[in-house]
Design a protein around this motif. Sequence first.
Motif, PDB file in Angstrom:
ATOM      1  N   LYS A  53     -23.152   0.898  12.975  1.00 34.59           N
ATOM      2  CA  LYS A  53     -22.809  -0.523  12.092  1.00 34.59           C
ATOM      3  C   LYS A  53     -24.143  -0.395  11.119  1.00 34.59           C
ATOM      4  CE  LYS A  53     -22.697  -4.571  13.384  1.00 34.59           C
ATOM      5  NZ  LYS A  53     -22.237  -5.848  14.044  1.00 34.59           N
ATOM      6  N   GLN A  54     -25.405  -0.493  11.864  1.00 39.87           N
ATOM      7  CA  GLN A  54     -26.603  -0.703  11.098  1.00 39.87           C
ATOM      8  C   GLN A  54     -26.801   0.795  10.268  1.00 39.87           C
ATOM      9  OE1 GLN A  54     -28.597  -3.499  11.102  1.00 39.87           O
ATOM     10  NE2 GLN A  54     -29.768  -2.259   9.450  1.00 39.87           N
ATOM     11  N   ARG A  55     -26.317   1.927  10.468  1.00 34.49           N
ATOM     12  CA  ARG A  55     -26.665   3.092   9.559  1.00 34.49           C
ATOM     13  C   ARG A  55     -25.545   2.977   8.312  1.00 34.49           C
ATOM     14  NH1 ARG A  55     -26.511   8.081  13.866  1.00 34.49           N
ATOM     15  NH2 ARG A  55     -28.175   7.794  15.013  1.00 34.49           N
ATOM     16  N   LYS A  56     -24.463   2.389   8.639  1.00 32.72           N
ATOM     17  CA  LYS A  56     -23.562   2.240   7.754  1.00 32.72           C
ATOM     18  C   LYS A  56     -24.104   1.122   6.572  1.00 32.72           C
ATOM     19  CE  LYS A  56     -18.638   0.805   6.776  1.00 32.72           C
ATOM     20  NZ  LYS A  56     -17.599   0.313   7.160  1.00 32.72           N
ATOM     21  N   MET A  57     -24.603   0.161   7.095  1.00 30.32           N
ATOM     22  CA  MET A  57     -25.264  -0.982   6.127  1.00 30.32           C
ATOM     23  C   MET A  57     -26.410  -0.602   5.442  1.00 30.32           C
ATOM     24  SD  MET A  57     -24.788  -4.037   5.261  1.00 30.32           S
ATOM     25  CE  MET A  57     -23.717  -4.677   6.638  1.00 30.32           C
TER      26      MET A  57
END
Length: 339
Positions: free
Chosen positions: A100-104
């Motif tokens: 999720k952090q990578r996507k953000m």
Amino acid sequence: MNPLIKLFREKIYIAVILLIVLLMIGVFGFRFMSDYSWVDSLYMTVITVTTVGFGEVHPLDDKSKIFTIFLILTSVVILGYAIKVITEYILSKNDFEELKQRKMQKKIDSLKNHIIICGYGRNGKQAAQKLLAYKKPFVVIEKNKETIDKFQSELVPFILGNANEDEILYQAGIERASTLISALPNDADNLFVVLSARQINANMNIISRASQETSYKKLKLAGANNVILPDRIGGDHMASLVVVPDLIEFIDNLSIIGKGNVNIEEVAIEKLFTTEKIETLRHLDLRKKTGCNVIGYKNEIGEYIVNPGADMQLKPNSKIIVLGRPEQIEKLNSLYDIV
């Protein structure tokens, strides 16, 4: 909720139910097969399932021994399954958070001419809500993980970290940003952020919050284009509500997007016509085309003219301030393809 996390939670519920059923079978088995008391039955079930190796309460007959063997083997399988499911859930949750952090971060890396908000307290939150209303791209830097977990969404991208660190500012894309809003509660922190931001991006617009009036000049010297004193503005606003209440209420309605009867907007001259030839407000005729009224003009050197005349020449690098109802502003934006 992520489908993978949901699946693992369902597996955990199944494992818990199996453990409860196993305990109940053990208690009832020892109670009626070995004629133990309820307490002794529970005790024997727990030490058997957990394989701690304590002695029997009373000697067991052959039938009870076979039951105990069955209970031990079953408990090994069920406990192994429960441990496996819980371990997989913990690992998958960590992987999901990282994904999720990578996507953000990928979304943040694609932003250009965006706004960076440092701090998501009262002022930072209000700034974010206003930018959302105007559909302006922005990213928030916040060091409190609980705040991020509470407010993070697809519309409000967060970066976990201290805005005083250059690495975090670069992560927010400061070199590509058009504006930085430093809304930290501490003036010293705001001063440090302003200094760092101005060193990295000399052309960006920097707006800083200040708690003390003594910090105003320091923040301006550090490179802030605008310094806002919320306490002073709040006091002025409350006093104005006493002196000219209807006027202040009317002005407040101008700033509430979608709720008031009128909206106010600024428009760059370049968006209205090509600036090769200087036009006038009379030639522009926005009142007839959109219903909007031109109530102000900001010339190329930053001077403001209130209620400009029809013969006012609209020069390059200047802006007009227009007033109108929401549908009139929308018509203006649609007619001139203003985003």
